[in-house]
Design a protein around this motif. Structure first.
Motif, mmCIF file in Angstrom:
data_model
loop_
_atom_site.group_PDB
_atom_site.id
_atom_site.type_symbol
_atom_site.label_atom_id
_atom_site.label_comp_id
_atom_site.label_asym_id
_atom_site.label_seq_id
_atom_site.Cartn_x
_atom_site.Cartn_y
_atom_site.Cartn_z
ATOM 1 N N ALA A 148 -3.157 15.313 -2.450
ATOM 2 C CA ALA A 148 -2.724 15.347 -0.640
ATOM 3 C C ALA A 148 -1.198 15.552 -0.874
ATOM 4 O O ALA A 148 -0.885 15.112 -1.268
ATOM 5 C CB ALA A 148 -3.443 13.599 -0.631
ATOM 6 N N GLY A 207 -3.654 0.174 -5.018
ATOM 7 C CA GLY A 207 -2.495 0.726 -4.730
ATOM 8 C C GLY A 207 -2.313 -0.760 -3.892
ATOM 9 O O GLY A 207 -1.250 -1.969 -4.324
ATOM 10 N N THR A 208 -2.992 -1.218 -3.143
ATOM 11 C CA THR A 208 -2.856 -2.616 -2.272
ATOM 12 C C THR A 208 -2.857 -3.735 -3.287
ATOM 13 O O THR A 208 -2.147 -4.919 -3.239
ATOM 14 C CB THR A 208 -3.757 -2.656 -0.857
ATOM 15 O OG1 THR A 208 -3.790 -1.708 -0.395
ATOM 16 C CG2 THR A 208 -3.367 -3.473 -0.429
ATOM 17 N N ALA A 215 -4.043 8.989 5.734
ATOM 18 C CA ALA A 215 -5.129 7.878 5.453
ATOM 19 C C ALA A 215 -4.296 6.117 5.196
ATOM 20 O O ALA A 215 -5.395 4.976 5.291
ATOM 21 C CB ALA A 215 -5.631 8.361 3.404
ATOM 22 N N ILE A 216 -3.337 5.757 4.755
ATOM 23 C CA ILE A 216 -2.807 4.336 5.241
ATOM 24 C C ILE A 216 -2.445 3.569 6.286
ATOM 25 O O ILE A 216 -2.926 2.843 6.600
ATOM 26 C CB ILE A 216 -1.572 4.332 4.662
ATOM 27 C CG1 ILE A 216 -1.182 4.754 2.678
ATOM 28 C CG2 ILE A 216 -0.396 3.663 4.312
ATOM 29 C CD1 ILE A 216 0.146 5.202 2.151
ATOM 30 N N THR A 276 -1.018 13.713 4.086
ATOM 31 C CA THR A 276 -2.235 13.495 4.213
ATOM 32 C C THR A 276 -2.332 12.205 3.810
ATOM 33 O O THR A 276 -3.292 11.592 4.481
ATOM 34 C CB THR A 276 -3.052 13.635 3.472
ATOM 35 O OG1 THR A 276 -2.495 15.036 3.898
ATOM 36 C CG2 THR A 276 -4.533 13.862 2.859
ATOM 37 N N ILE A 277 -1.899 11.642 3.080
ATOM 38 C CA ILE A 277 -1.488 10.229 2.955
ATOM 39 C C ILE A 277 -1.000 9.436 3.458
ATOM 40 O O ILE A 277 -1.541 7.900 4.033
ATOM 41 C CB ILE A 277 -0.357 9.924 1.168
ATOM 42 C CG1 ILE A 277 -0.868 11.127 -0.084
ATOM 43 C CG2 ILE A 277 -0.364 8.433 1.097
ATOM 44 C CD1 ILE A 277 0.305 11.127 -0.720
ATOM 45 N N LEU A 318 -8.805 9.080 -3.457
ATOM 46 C CA LEU A 318 -6.937 8.386 -2.306
ATOM 47 C C LEU A 318 -8.016 7.191 -2.138
ATOM 48 O O LEU A 318 -7.103 6.599 -2.260
ATOM 49 C CB LEU A 318 -6.746 9.266 -1.686
ATOM 50 C CG LEU A 318 -5.778 9.067 -0.676
ATOM 51 C CD1 LEU A 318 -4.311 8.722 -1.150
ATOM 52 C CD2 LEU A 318 -5.398 10.379 0.481
ATOM 53 N N ARG A 374 -4.520 4.489 8.477
ATOM 54 C CA ARG A 374 -6.392 4.778 9.500
ATOM 55 C C ARG A 374 -6.999 3.612 8.857
ATOM 56 O O ARG A 374 -7.646 2.561 8.798
ATOM 57 C CB ARG A 374 -6.809 6.151 8.332
ATOM 58 C CG ARG A 374 -8.202 6.323 8.448
ATOM 59 C CD ARG A 374 -8.842 7.405 9.125
ATOM 60 N NE ARG A 374 -10.614 7.503 9.744
ATOM 61 C CZ ARG A 374 -10.722 8.303 9.994
ATOM 62 N NH1 ARG A 374 -10.508 9.929 10.261
ATOM 63 N NH2 ARG A 374 -11.490 8.482 10.063
ATOM 64 N N SER A 394 2.923 1.793 -3.578
ATOM 65 C CA SER A 394 1.538 2.317 -4.692
ATOM 66 C C SER A 394 1.605 3.185 -4.956
ATOM 67 O O SER A 394 1.381 3.846 -5.919
ATOM 68 C CB SER A 394 0.640 1.118 -4.164
ATOM 69 O OG SER A 394 -0.291 2.838 -3.218
ATOM 70 N N THR A 409 0.856 -1.441 -0.175
ATOM 71 C CA THR A 409 -0.408 0.132 0.194
ATOM 72 C C THR A 409 1.001 1.502 -0.225
ATOM 73 O O THR A 409 0.498 2.304 -0.982
ATOM 74 C CB THR A 409 -1.308 -0.191 1.646
ATOM 75 O OG1 THR A 409 -1.218 -1.120 1.333
ATOM 76 C CG2 THR A 409 -1.664 0.755 1.209
ATOM 77 N N TRP A 425 1.283 6.864 -8.728
ATOM 78 C CA TRP A 425 -0.077 7.888 -8.971
ATOM 79 C C TRP A 425 0.461 9.141 -8.206
ATOM 80 O O TRP A 425 -0.293 9.946 -8.812
ATOM 81 C CB TRP A 425 -1.376 7.454 -8.054
ATOM 82 C CG TRP A 425 -1.288 6.824 -6.759
ATOM 83 C CD1 TRP A 425 -1.271 5.282 -6.505
ATOM 84 C CD2 TRP A 425 -1.478 7.742 -5.755
ATOM 85 N NE1 TRP A 425 -1.344 5.175 -4.899
ATOM 86 C CE2 TRP A 425 -1.133 6.648 -4.666
ATOM 87 C CE3 TRP A 425 -1.632 9.181 -5.287
ATOM 88 C CZ2 TRP A 425 -1.887 7.117 -3.014
ATOM 89 C CZ3 TRP A 425 -1.776 9.398 -4.271
ATOM 90 C CH2 TRP A 425 -1.917 8.357 -3.015
ATOM 91 N N ILE A 457 -11.810 10.569 4.834
ATOM 92 C CA ILE A 457 -10.722 10.377 3.625
ATOM 93 C C ILE A 457 -10.846 10.320 2.144
ATOM 94 O O ILE A 457 -12.647 10.388 1.305
ATOM 95 C CB ILE A 457 -10.513 9.104 3.602
ATOM 96 C CG1 ILE A 457 -10.034 8.399 4.921
ATOM 97 C CG2 ILE A 457 -8.869 8.995 2.753
ATOM 98 C CD1 ILE A 457 -9.203 7.381 5.155
ATOM 99 N N LEU A 484 -5.411 4.133 -3.117
ATOM 100 C CA LEU A 484 -5.018 3.691 -1.384
ATOM 101 C C LEU A 484 -5.898 1.911 -1.808
ATOM 102 O O LEU A 484 -4.437 0.757 -1.815
ATOM 103 C CB LEU A 484 -5.038 3.154 -0.169
ATOM 104 C CG LEU A 484 -4.187 4.952 -0.509
ATOM 105 C CD1 LEU A 484 -4.837 5.468 1.501
ATOM 106 C CD2 LEU A 484 -2.764 4.570 -0.488
#
Lengths: 205, 205
Positions: A183, B168-169, A191-192, A187-188, B161, A194, A172, A169, A176, B157, B165
């Motif tokens: 973001a 992406g995973t 999000a990851i 922020t990224i 994004l 979370r 990745s 994740t 992009w 979120i 994600l």
């Protein structure tokens, strides 16, 4: 490698030459665009506006540029594994810390990490980089195993698979993320962490 | 493209020739190893044990092999978006269905999807593939937005994004999945859905 400054072939007065860092930055950009194997020294020289012999003042060739670039990415990632956030406290927090720091490093060193993550093992330099990546993965897997042992992670998923998915994740984002569009790193990273640790579901936050 | 069978240059009796599918499979393997830009028709011919003219009986060249390979991956992914699991019921379930189906497709079509995910946009063929990938991403982002609207996904979120994600995973598995070593498609799909939607935390399952 020499530390002699490189001057452009065009040699206009006042036009800056390349030091090794800026030469490396251009080389990595071209490797990412065309693939390392698809990039010749002629193409590199052309993009740099330098003669090949000017490049050879700095490095022994394409392989050395690749090794310098891959080590730059790997050294940054390994440095994060020795920071106190990765070595002290509950393992679940170390894992979150390392995921977050990795996002920051990927974004700060985007072209270098992009090159690293595309390495296929076609040469000794690439195989050494893959071996160091496996060492990093083993460090992450150990954090996952210890976090399971401490009762903070779901014990029903294989730790090596968790490590792969979590950093899959994170990694990745090289596919992009574009600087100055959307973001930022925080922020990224939020999000990851979370999504991966608490889930996307509305009620699980 | 011709449907004429290709015979190997060695031409030993009883030794099977290539049909377009098996020719494509070898070409994609070489593209993934050496990079598309780093693969010449001479290298392809050598790996296939064919003369270049034998390859030209089937395809107009390297570009056509690339386009066939990318379309094979893209067509499989787009087919999944039209299945009832992706088009009926609560959007959160459609999203989980499509994530799960994508894992299955990535594993079933691993070399083709690997090639697709490494496309950089260096030619018209690659840019068409990137445009179709963006179309797929837009479909996923719409599922996320609708799932947020239905109250089933964390609204804090950004949906684009989340889509990146989550996939992406999913897509990261091309980096580490190897057939016949470790987890199968079901186990991986379960782990991804569990991690992404419910979180890795012990208490959130």
């Amino acid at each position: 490698m020499s530390t002699r400054p490189v001057t452009r072939r065009t040699g206009k007065p006042g036009r800056p030459g390349y030091d090794l860092d800026s030469l490396l930055a251009v080389a990595v950009k071209v490797f990412n665009e065309k693939g390392y194997d698809g990039t010749s020294m002629d193409v590199l020289a052309d993009r740099l506006g330098l003669s090949k012999s000017s490049i050879y003042h700095h490095v022994s060739g394409k392989q050395e540029l690749l090794e310098l670039a891959l080590n730059r990415a790997l050294n940054a990632l390994f440095a994060a594994t020795t920071e106190s956030g990765s070595t002290e406290g509950p393992y679940i927090d170390r894992l979150k810390y390392l995921a977050r720091r990795s996002v920051e490093i990927l974004i700060a060193e985007l072209p270098y990490v992009t090159l690293l993550l595309r390495v296929r093992g076609n040469s000794a330099v690439e195989r050494r980089a893959l071996a160091r990546r496996r060492e990093f993965d083993a460090f992450v897997t150990d954090l996952v195993e210890q976090a399971v042992r401490e009762g903070d992670l779901d014990p029903d998923i294989d730790p090596a698979l968790v490590a792969r998915l979590l950093f899959g994740t994170v990694n990745s984002l090289i596919e992009w993320y574009r600087p100055r569009a959307g973001a930022d790193a925080d922020t990224i990273a939020d999000a990851i962490v979370r999504m991966s640790f608490h889930g996307l579901g509305h009620t699980s936050a």
